[in-house]
Motif scaffolding. Structure first.
Motif, short mmCIF file in Angstrom:
data_model
loop_
_atom_site.label_atom_id
_atom_site.label_comp_id
_atom_site.label_asym_id
_atom_site.label_seq_id
_atom_site.Cartn_x
_atom_site.Cartn_y
_atom_site.Cartn_z
N VAL B 50 0.83 -1.20 0.00
CA VAL B 50 0.00 0.00 0.00
C VAL B 50 0.87 1.26 0.00
N LYS B 51 2.03 1.17 0.67
CA LYS B 51 2.92 2.33 0.67
C LYS B 51 3.68 2.45 -0.65
N GLU B 52 4.00 1.32 -1.24
CA GLU B 52 4.80 1.36 -2.47
C GLU B 52 3.96 1.70 -3.69
N ARG B 53 2.76 1.13 -3.74
CA ARG B 53 2.01 1.20 -4.99
C ARG B 53 0.85 2.18 -5.01
N VAL B 54 0.44 2.67 -3.83
CA VAL B 54 -0.72 3.55 -3.84
C VAL B 54 -0.29 5.01 -3.73
N ARG B 55 -0.86 5.83 -4.58
CA ARG B 55 -0.60 7.26 -4.49
C ARG B 55 -1.93 7.98 -4.64
N PHE B 56 -1.88 9.28 -4.79
CA PHE B 56 -3.12 10.03 -4.95
C PHE B 56 -3.29 10.42 -6.41
N CYS B 57 -4.52 10.32 -6.90
CA CYS B 57 -4.84 10.63 -8.29
C CYS B 57 -4.42 12.06 -8.60
N ALA B 58 -3.72 12.25 -9.72
CA ALA B 58 -3.20 13.57 -10.08
C ALA B 58 -4.33 14.55 -10.39
N ARG B 59 -5.51 14.03 -10.73
CA ARG B 59 -6.62 14.89 -11.08
C ARG B 59 -7.52 15.18 -9.88
N CYS B 60 -7.98 14.09 -9.20
CA CYS B 60 -9.02 14.30 -8.18
C CYS B 60 -8.54 14.02 -6.75
N PHE B 61 -7.33 13.52 -6.58
CA PHE B 61 -6.75 13.23 -5.26
C PHE B 61 -7.40 12.08 -4.51
N ASN B 62 -8.16 11.27 -5.22
CA ASN B 62 -8.62 10.00 -4.66
C ASN B 62 -7.40 9.07 -4.60
N VAL B 63 -7.48 7.96 -3.84
CA VAL B 63 -6.37 7.02 -3.87
C VAL B 63 -6.34 6.32 -5.22
N SER B 64 -5.15 5.97 -5.65
CA SER B 64 -5.01 5.41 -6.98
C SER B 64 -3.75 4.58 -7.10
N GLU B 65 -3.82 3.55 -7.94
CA GLU B 65 -2.61 2.78 -8.21
C GLU B 65 -1.83 3.40 -9.37
N PHE B 66 -2.51 4.22 -10.16
CA PHE B 66 -1.89 4.79 -11.35
C PHE B 66 -1.89 6.31 -11.26
N GLU B 67 -1.38 6.96 -12.30
CA GLU B 67 -1.36 8.42 -12.37
C GLU B 67 -2.76 9.01 -12.09
N GLU B 68 -3.78 8.40 -12.72
CA GLU B 68 -5.15 8.82 -12.44
C GLU B 68 -5.94 7.65 -11.86
N CYS B 69 -6.93 7.95 -11.04
CA CYS B 69 -7.67 6.89 -10.35
C CYS B 69 -8.67 6.22 -11.29
N ARG B 70 -9.23 5.14 -10.81
CA ARG B 70 -10.15 4.33 -11.59
C ARG B 70 -11.33 5.15 -12.12
N ILE B 71 -11.83 6.06 -11.30
CA ILE B 71 -13.02 6.84 -11.70
C ILE B 71 -12.64 7.89 -12.75
N CYS B 72 -11.50 8.56 -12.55
CA CYS B 72 -11.07 9.56 -13.54
C CYS B 72 -10.73 8.90 -14.88
N ARG B 73 -10.28 7.63 -14.83
CA ARG B 73 -9.93 6.93 -16.06
C ARG B 73 -11.15 6.41 -16.81
N ASP B 74 -12.30 6.34 -16.10
CA ASP B 74 -13.49 5.71 -16.67
C ASP B 74 -14.24 6.71 -17.55
N SER B 75 -14.19 6.48 -18.87
CA SER B 75 -14.76 7.46 -19.80
C SER B 75 -16.29 7.48 -19.75
#
Lengths: 198, 198
Positions: B50-75
């Motif tokens: 969780v410390k290594e792989r989780v960060r905050f979404c660059a757009r909405c600041f939700n927790v995320s494994e990637f640059e943007e979170c699952r919701i921001c990525r969902d078109s």
């Protein structure tokens, strides 16, 4: 509906711990997210260390870092008196009172037929062996004052009195600082039957 | 009075978690002692992951494994409506209702002068930037219905209405399944002032 991979994994791991519900597990996981990486690493290491380095004392079954636990290794402790408890945490609770200078024997639970725990599932034969081979003259039965603990104490009393040791049971009664009015009737009854002259 | 090394270390680590008192920390540590080594290892790994792989979404600041979170990525999510919340766990709480199809913005807390948290300590300028650059036409303020959350909502309403977006606040009132008789007066007052024609 779930969090992204690692967060959800951690929530599930915390949720497996006793007394940690889904909301608490989530709160703990989010707390870890905001913790320093170094603190999180220290916690992960502490979890691994406890599994790698802690075992049960070969003599008394208390938790121990070595073959024998700290209390069994301490030659200043009175080896003629054994206090019998259910769990290692009971040892710590009694140690905190500073009332007892003897040694311990941890049963690893209490007799509970409903849960399939009989005398053979507890460290009772090891207790009998210790009473036979060590210089034990007195046993204090400090199992919990509930149905299972009382049944275990009765069983042990019957078994061990015949081996010629003195056997006592810790007192039940009103908790210190408690209020007579609010005590349940069983506890109040015990407080009466266990009254002592002053 | 303390347990042998690793057990005591683990009790102290657990005791640092929010809402875990000394007794709970001890119970958790002893539970870990009796867990399978594989389970304990999985828990330690989950903490590190969780410390290594989780960060905050660059757009909405939700927790995320990637640059943007699952919701921001969902078109498929409606990008014209933003729901503003205090913490990532609020996102999950709202997602569970399945009432909201838009996107989120996580402030990272609420305005609380006593704790030294003003608008600059929250992700408010990022929210303003999003309203300016994204196709947002409506904002739902879903901060907590307590003093800090209300203050934050008022502040944001004043700030963002001037930018030409519709701004709404989630309803306060009696919890569903609650009992009018037991509701506090503030909540009951809100339920009245927020009444809707049926």
């Amino acid at each position: 509906m779930s969090y992204e991979g690692p967060v959800q994994d951690l929530i599930e791991e915390f949720g497996r711990l006793p007394g940690v519900g889904p909301k608490s597990a989530q709160r703990l996981a989010f707390h870890l997210l905001t913790m320093d990486a170094a603190d999180a690493e220290r916690m992960a290491k502490a979890i691994l260390a406890v599994k790698e380095r802690v075992r049960f004392c070969a003599r008394c079954f208390n938790v121990s870092e070595f073959e024998e636990c700290r209390i069994c290794r301490d030659s200043r402790r009175d080896s003629t008196v054994l206090c019998v408890v259910e769990e290692p945490r009971d040892v710590m609770a009694i140690e905190k009172t500073a009332e007892f200078q003897g040694r311990y024997h941890v049963l690893g639970g209490a007799i509970s037929p409903i849960d399939g725990i009989g005398p053979d599932q507890l460290h009772i034969k090891e207790l009998v062996a210790r009473v036979g081979s060590e210089e034990v003259t007195e046993l204090v039965l400090a199992t919990n004052p509930n149905i299972e603990g009382e049944a275990t104490a009765s069983y042990l009393a019957r078994l061990l009195k015949s081996m010629g040791v003195r056997v006592s049971r810790i007192a039940s009664g009103l908790p210190v600082g408690g209020d007579l009015e609010y005590a349940d009737e069983v506890t109040l009854g015990r407080a009466f039957s266990g009254r002592r002259e002053v």
